[in-house]
Each structure stands twice: as structure tokens, then as C-alpha cells.
Scaffold this motif. Structure first.
Motif, PDB file in Angstrom:
ATOM      1  N   VAL A 266       0.843  -1.200   0.000  1.00 62.61           N
ATOM      2  CA  VAL A 266       0.000   0.000   0.000  1.00 62.61           C
ATOM      3  C   VAL A 266       0.877   1.249   0.000  1.00 62.61           C
ATOM      4  CG1 VAL A 266      -1.838   1.226   1.211  1.00 62.61           C
ATOM      5  CG2 VAL A 266      -1.785  -1.271   1.222  1.00 62.61           C
ATOM      6  N   ILE A 267       1.994   1.207   0.731  1.00 62.20           N
ATOM      7  CA  ILE A 267       2.899   2.357   0.757  1.00 62.20           C
ATOM      8  C   ILE A 267       3.465   2.614  -0.639  1.00 62.20           C
ATOM      9  CG2 ILE A 267       5.122   3.172   1.628  1.00 62.20           C
ATOM     10  CD1 ILE A 267       4.492   1.814   4.270  1.00 62.20           C
ATOM     11  N   ALA A 268       3.872   1.563  -1.334  1.00 60.11           N
ATOM     12  CA  ALA A 268       4.438   1.727  -2.674  1.00 60.11           C
ATOM     13  C   ALA A 268       3.426   2.359  -3.628  1.00 60.11           C
ATOM     14  CB  ALA A 268       4.909   0.377  -3.213  1.00 60.11           C
ATOM     15  N   GLU A 269       2.173   1.916  -3.567  1.00 62.17           N
ATOM     16  CA  GLU A 269       1.139   2.487  -4.438  1.00 62.17           C
ATOM     17  C   GLU A 269       0.888   3.954  -4.099  1.00 62.17           C
ATOM     18  OE1 GLU A 269      -2.257   0.049  -3.984  1.00 62.17           O
ATOM     19  OE2 GLU A 269      -1.352  -1.725  -4.938  1.00 62.17           O
ATOM     20  N   THR A 270       0.860   4.286  -2.805  1.00 64.51           N
ATOM     21  CA  THR A 270       0.626   5.677  -2.406  1.00 64.51           C
ATOM     22  C   THR A 270       1.784   6.566  -2.851  1.00 64.51           C
ATOM     23  OG1 THR A 270      -0.596   4.873  -0.460  1.00 64.51           O
ATOM     24  CG2 THR A 270       0.109   7.173  -0.456  1.00 64.51           C
ATOM     25  N   MET A 271       2.995   6.085  -2.734  1.00 69.25           N
ATOM     26  CA  MET A 271       4.157   6.870  -3.163  1.00 69.25           C
ATOM     27  C   MET A 271       4.122   7.127  -4.666  1.00 69.25           C
ATOM     28  SD  MET A 271       7.254   5.279  -0.858  1.00 69.25           S
ATOM     29  CE  MET A 271       8.471   6.279  -1.711  1.00 69.25           C
ATOM     30  N   GLN A 297      -4.567  -7.222   8.509  1.00 69.46           N
ATOM     31  CA  GLN A 297      -5.892  -7.291   7.910  1.00 69.46           C
ATOM     32  C   GLN A 297      -6.473  -5.888   7.979  1.00 69.46           C
ATOM     33  OE1 GLN A 297      -8.327 -10.364   9.536  1.00 69.46           O
ATOM     34  NE2 GLN A 297      -9.568 -10.546   7.688  1.00 69.46           N
ATOM     35  N   ALA A 298      -6.507  -5.207   6.822  1.00 67.10           N
ATOM     36  CA  ALA A 298      -6.891  -3.805   6.797  1.00 67.10           C
ATOM     37  C   ALA A 298      -7.663  -3.493   5.530  1.00 67.10           C
ATOM     38  CB  ALA A 298      -5.643  -2.913   6.894  1.00 67.10           C
ATOM     39  N   ASP A 299      -8.276  -2.308   5.542  1.00 72.07           N
ATOM     40  CA  ASP A 299      -8.961  -1.795   4.361  1.00 72.07           C
ATOM     41  C   ASP A 299      -7.921  -1.044   3.530  1.00 72.07           C
ATOM     42  OD1 ASP A 299     -10.393  -0.221   2.529  1.00 72.07           O
ATOM     43  OD2 ASP A 299     -12.130  -0.116   3.841  1.00 72.07           O
ATOM     44  N   PRO A 300      -7.548  -1.551   2.359  1.00 73.75           N
ATOM     45  CA  PRO A 300      -6.465  -0.912   1.590  1.00 73.75           C
ATOM     46  C   PRO A 300      -6.780   0.525   1.195  1.00 73.75           C
ATOM     47  CG  PRO A 300      -7.590  -2.584   0.270  1.00 73.75           C
ATOM     48  CD  PRO A 300      -8.089  -2.735   1.669  1.00 73.75           C
ATOM     49  N   GLN A 301      -8.042   0.805   0.856  1.00 77.89           N
ATOM     50  CA  GLN A 301      -8.392   2.161   0.457  1.00 77.89           C
ATOM     51  C   GLN A 301      -8.276   3.128   1.638  1.00 77.89           C
ATOM     52  OE1 GLN A 301     -12.291   2.499  -1.293  1.00 77.89           O
ATOM     53  NE2 GLN A 301     -12.128   4.711  -1.587  1.00 77.89           N
ATOM     54  N   ARG A 302      -8.754   2.700   2.819  1.00 77.63           N
ATOM     55  CA  ARG A 302      -8.654   3.559   3.999  1.00 77.63           C
ATOM     56  C   ARG A 302      -7.200   3.710   4.441  1.00 77.63           C
ATOM     57  NH1 ARG A 302     -13.652   5.991   4.315  1.00 77.63           N
ATOM     58  NH2 ARG A 302     -15.305   4.433   4.233  1.00 77.63           N
ATOM     59  N   LEU A 303      -6.434   2.647   4.374  1.00 75.51           N
ATOM     60  CA  LEU A 303      -5.030   2.730   4.751  1.00 75.51           C
ATOM     61  C   LEU A 303      -4.275   3.668   3.819  1.00 75.51           C
ATOM     62  CD1 LEU A 303      -2.683   1.828   6.490  1.00 75.51           C
ATOM     63  CD2 LEU A 303      -2.486  -0.225   5.071  1.00 75.51           C
ATOM     64  N   SER A 304      -4.599   3.612   2.538  1.00 74.57           N
ATOM     65  CA  SER A 304      -3.990   4.525   1.589  1.00 74.57           C
ATOM     66  C   SER A 304      -4.366   5.968   1.911  1.00 74.57           C
ATOM     67  CB  SER A 304      -4.422   4.170   0.164  1.00 74.57           C
ATOM     68  OG  SER A 304      -3.885   5.071  -0.773  1.00 74.57           O
ATOM     69  N   ARG A 305      -5.595   6.171   2.393  1.00 75.22           N
ATOM     70  CA  ARG A 305      -6.027   7.525   2.773  1.00 75.22           C
ATOM     71  C   ARG A 305      -5.204   8.039   3.956  1.00 75.22           C
ATOM     72  NH1 ARG A 305     -10.852  10.591   2.671  1.00 75.22           N
ATOM     73  NH2 ARG A 305     -10.234  12.698   3.245  1.00 75.22           N
ATOM     74  N   LEU A 307      -2.060   7.172   4.729  1.00 78.53           N
ATOM     75  CA  LEU A 307      -0.728   7.495   4.225  1.00 78.53           C
ATOM     76  C   LEU A 307      -0.752   8.774   3.390  1.00 78.53           C
ATOM     77  CD1 LEU A 307       0.300   3.882   3.186  1.00 78.53           C
ATOM     78  CD2 LEU A 307       1.265   5.204   5.086  1.00 78.53           C
ATOM     79  N   TYR A 308      -1.772   8.926   2.560  1.00 75.50           N
ATOM     80  CA  TYR A 308      -1.898  10.121   1.723  1.00 75.50           C
ATOM     81  C   TYR A 308      -1.980  11.372   2.598  1.00 75.50           C
ATOM     82  CZ  TYR A 308      -3.821  13.383  -1.716  1.00 75.50           C
ATOM     83  OH  TYR A 308      -4.037  14.476  -2.531  1.00 75.50           O
ATOM     84  N   ASN A 309      -2.811  11.328   3.648  1.00 72.24           N
ATOM     85  CA  ASN A 309      -2.968  12.500   4.517  1.00 72.24           C
ATOM     86  C   ASN A 309      -1.666  12.831   5.242  1.00 72.24           C
ATOM     87  OD1 ASN A 309      -5.604  12.538   3.706  1.00 72.24           O
ATOM     88  ND2 ASN A 309      -6.478  12.019   5.708  1.00 72.24           N
ATOM     89  N   LEU A 310      -0.971  11.807   5.708  1.00 70.72           N
ATOM     90  CA  LEU A 310       0.277  12.057   6.432  1.00 70.72           C
ATOM     91  C   LEU A 310       1.357  12.624   5.510  1.00 70.72           C
ATOM     92  CD1 LEU A 310       0.497   8.931   8.783  1.00 70.72           C
ATOM     93  CD2 LEU A 310      -0.368  11.227   9.305  1.00 70.72           C
ATOM     94  N   VAL A 311       1.470  12.076   4.303  1.00 70.07           N
ATOM     95  CA  VAL A 311       2.477  12.588   3.369  1.00 70.07           C
ATOM     96  C   VAL A 311       2.114  13.999   2.910  1.00 70.07           C
ATOM     97  CG1 VAL A 311       3.584  12.235   1.126  1.00 70.07           C
ATOM     98  CG2 VAL A 311       3.163  10.284   2.619  1.00 70.07           C
ATOM     99  N   GLN A 312       0.824  14.241   2.652  1.00 69.62           N
ATOM    100  CA  GLN A 312       0.393  15.586   2.267  1.00 69.62           C
ATOM    101  C   GLN A 312       0.720  16.591   3.370  1.00 69.62           C
ATOM    102  OE1 GLN A 312      -0.712  17.066  -0.300  1.00 69.62           O
ATOM    103  NE2 GLN A 312      -1.709  15.625  -1.681  1.00 69.62           N
TER     104      GLN A 312
END
Length: 414
Positions: A266-271, A297-305, A307-312
Motif C-alpha cells: 500500500v505504501i508503494a502504491e501511495t508513493m 488485515q486492513a482496508d487498503p483504500q482507507r489505509l492509503s487515505r 498514508l496520503y494524509n500524512l504525506v500531504q
């Protein structure tokens, strides 16, 4: 329930009087073998005092409530003691042959009746005063003073009542404080939303009016205005999406679509999604995966959100020659993810509030950086919905690290 218990209590009182009289007569007849005349006199005396006690038991509830508690207790004590003195006097009349001795018994009984009235009144006053303290404190609470408390010493029922009263008052005070805090939070929320909506709407209105009035006529400027308008509309859309997401989290209606996955993917996709923005800002974005991390065991879309918010957030506060590094590491029972930057950092007084909605510190989270002030609140809500926790390690002028943990798949509840 009270109307049903009162008749039962009266019957019990009458029955106890009759049983006591019967037992007394039988015990006297068996143990003392008195003359029949003395036994008859004793029976008449017991019957008379018993009838008087029964009358008090029947009539007292009707008029005793008109008296203060101290006088009720004193009166009940006096009635009981008077019955006791009368029975002693009759017994003494049957036992003593000397009138002198009989008069002495009467004097002593009268003294006992009078001498104990003072202590009885004192004890009654002590009980009554405790109820008066409760009444006074209840009146203060009724008038709005929720700090009112009572001091009750002892372990009897009145002391327990005082403890329950204090617990109730503390709960009411805490409830009012919470209500005031929620009201203040509501006002702050509306003020922040109004500000964030007003700014892009004002920009859009000014540019649209300029185009309509013909102030802007050349194609280049018109195109630039339209691009700015489109950007402001996207900003409004993001704010509305953030508000909807936050409302879903607060209401407990956030639905997670859990999958077995590795956080590194998920981190690689967000980056990849954020790399053009990072390169445009002149910031280096790197990923340092840790060894031995377990699947989650996580929701990939929410987890990506998250990471996106933290990087932003890191992008907004990192200079053009700075760096943002994402790291993963094995943590007890799960995986830890960290987003670090070498930007301006966060002031010490702002650290406890960075996850509060619409909170922006004077330096690290000012409005000029463009964020809605909801990204970190949303990230916290999503992480906690997964059963993890999120925190920040920061200092003014030395960058910031936002980290969170997720439970490993073997200990995560679906």
C-alpha cells in the motif's frame, strides 16, 4: 410500591405487640407462678399499653409528617419509654408492699423519662441536621451550583445517601462540563468550516464576476482564471469529502472492507500516486522497509487515505530541498509505519492538539499552507477503527514524525 408496603408495616407492628404481650404473660406464668389476680392485672396492663402502642402505630403516619424529623424521633422515643415506665410501675405496684418503695419507683421512672429526653433530642437533632445538609445541597444544585457537596461521616444509611448524593452531583457537573466543551467545539467547528468555505467561494465569485463584466477579455487571462476557479472548486470538493468522512467516523458508521495485505504494498502504491507532486515541490521521497513485518488485515483504500494524509501534511511543511521518508518496522503484535520529514517541525505547545479537527498551530499548521485541518483527524479515526494507534514525535525546527501501528492479521478482529 410505597402504598402497598405501609399496610404491611402496620400489620407487622401490631403483630409484634401482640406476640410480645403473649410471650410476656406465658413467661411470667411459667417462671414466677404469680397469683391469678396479679396475672390478670398484668394482662390488662399489657393490653392497655399494647393498644396505646398500636394506636400510635396506626395514627403516627398520618400526622407525624407534619413535624420535623428531630421531633418525630423524639416523640416516638417518648411514647416507647412511657409505655415501658407504665409497665414497670404496674409491676412494681404488684411486687412492693411498701407505699414508700412504690413512690420511689414512680419517682425513678419519672426521672428516667425526663432525663433521657435531652439525649434523645440531641441524637434526633444529629440525624435531622444531616438531612438538612442534604436538603441545602440539593437546593444549591437546583439553583445551578453543581459544585455543591455534603460531608457525611459514618457508615449508616444517611452516610451512604450522602455518598450517593455526592456521586450524583459529580456526574451532573461532569455532564455539564462535557456539554459546554461540546458546545464550544461545535462553535469552533462552524467557525472553521465557514472560514474554509468562504475563502474559495469568494475567489470564485470575484473571478466569475470579472469574466462576466468583461474585465478579463484576453484568452490567456481567462484560461488562467478558469484554471484557478477549477482549483478552488476541487478544494471545496475535498473539504466536503473530508467533512463527510469525519462525520462517518464520529458517528461510528465507518465500514471497513478488510483484506489480508502487506503494508509495504500500500505504501508503494501511495508513493507512486504522490511522486509527481513531490517532485514538483522539489522534495525527495524515500521508503525504508523494515525486516520481519507481518501481514495485516486492513482496508487498503482507507489505509492509503491515512498514508496520503500524512504525506500531504509533510509536504506542506517541508522545504523544497527537504526529504520525506516512510519507514516500516515490526512492532509488538503488529506493524509500525512512520512518516518523517525534516521540515519546520511543530511547536511544543501545538503537539497535543495536532490531531484535533481544524487545529492549526501558529507555525506548523497555518492556513497559508492550504490544508483543511481535517487530514490528521481523519487519519487518527481510520487508524483507531483498525484497532491501532497514532502519535506524533516532533520538535520545533527539527522536523516531525507521524507514526501509527496496525495489529497483525492473527490478532485483528474482522
Amino acid at each position: 410500591m410505597g402504598t402497598l408496603r405501609a399496610p404491611g408495616a402496620r400489620v407487622a407492628a401490631l403483630a409484634s405487640i401482640g406476640v410480645a404481650a403473649a410471650v410476656s404473660l406465658v413467661a411470667t406464668a411459667l417462671l414466677l407462678d404469680p397469683p391469678p389476680r396479679d396475672l390478670a392485672v398484668m394482662a390488662a396492663t399489657l393490653a392497655g399499653t399494647g393498644a396505646a402502642g398500636a394506636a400510635v402505630a396506626m395514627l403516627a403516619p398520618r400526622w407525624a409528617g407534619r413535624l420535623r424529623l428531630r421531633w418525630q424521633l423524639t416523640l416516638f422515643y417518648a411514647v416507647g419509654l412511657a409505655g415501658l415506665v407504665l409497665n414497670i410501675a404496674v409491676a412494681a405496684g404488684l411486687m412492693f408492699l411498701s407505699p414508700h418503695d412504690l413512690r420511689l419507683v414512680f419517682v425513678l421512672c419519672g426521672y428516667a423519662l425526663v432525663a433521657t429526653a435531652g439525649p434523645a433530642q440531641l441524637m434526633s437533632w444529629s440525624v435531622s441536621r444531616r438531612f438538612e445538609a442534604l436538603t441545602e445541597a440539593a437546593g444549591r444544585i437546583a439553583s445551578g451550583d453543581l459544585t455543591a457537596r455534603v460531608v457525611m461521616r459514618g457508615a449508616d444509611e444517611v452516610a451512604h445517601l450522602g455518598g450517593a448524593f455526592n456521586a450524583m452531583a459529580a456526574a451532573l457537573e461532569a455532564s455539564r462540563q462535557q456539554r459546554e466543551e461540546l458546545e464550544q467545539a461545535r462553535r469552533d467547528l462552524f467557525a472553521a468550516i465557514s472560514h474554509d468555505l468562504r475563502t474559495p467561494l469568494a475567489t470564485i465569485r470575484v473571478m466569475v464576476e470579472a469574466i462576466e463584466d468583461g474585465v478579463v477579455s484576453d484568452a490567456t487571462t481567462s484560461e488562467r482564471y478558469l484554471k484557478t476557479i477549477n482549483g478552488e472548486i476541487q478544494r471545496l470538493s475535498l473539504l466536503i469529502d473530508d467533512l463527510f468522512e469525519l462525520t462517518t467516523i464520529d458517528s461510528g458508521e465507518l465500514r471497513l472492507r478488510l483484506e489480508l495485505l502487506r503494508v509495504e504494498e500500500v505504501i508503494a502504491e501511495t508513493m507512486d500516486a504522490l511522486r509527481p507532486q513531490v517532485e514538483l515541490a522539489g522534495i525527495r521521497l524515500a521508503f525504508e522497509p523494515g525486516a520481519g513485518t507481518a501481514p495485516v488485515q486492513a482496508d487498503p483504500q482507507r489505509l492509503s487515505r491515512v498514508l496520503y494524509n500524512l504525506v500531504q501534511n509533510a509536504i506542506r511543511h517541508t522545504p523544497s530541498d527537504g526529504a520525506i521518508v516512510l519507514r516500516t518496522a515490526a512492532a509488538p503484535g503488529g506493524v509500525e509505519v512512520a512518516v518523517s520529514d525534516n521540515g519546520e517541525g511543530i511547536a511544543r505547545e501545538d503537539v497535543p492538539f495536532v490531531f484535533d479537527r481544524f487545529y492549526r498551530g501558529e507555525k506548523s499548521r497555518s492556513r497559508e499552507h492550504g490544508g483543511s485541518g481535517l487530514g490528521l483527524s481523519i487519519a487518527r479515526g481510520i487508524v483507531e477503527a483498525h484497532g491501532g494507534r497514532i502519535w506524533v514525535e516532533a520538535g520545533e525546527g527539527r522536523g516531525a514524525t507521524f507514526a501509527f501501528t496496525l495489529p497483525a492479521a492473527s490478532v485483528t478482529r474482522a
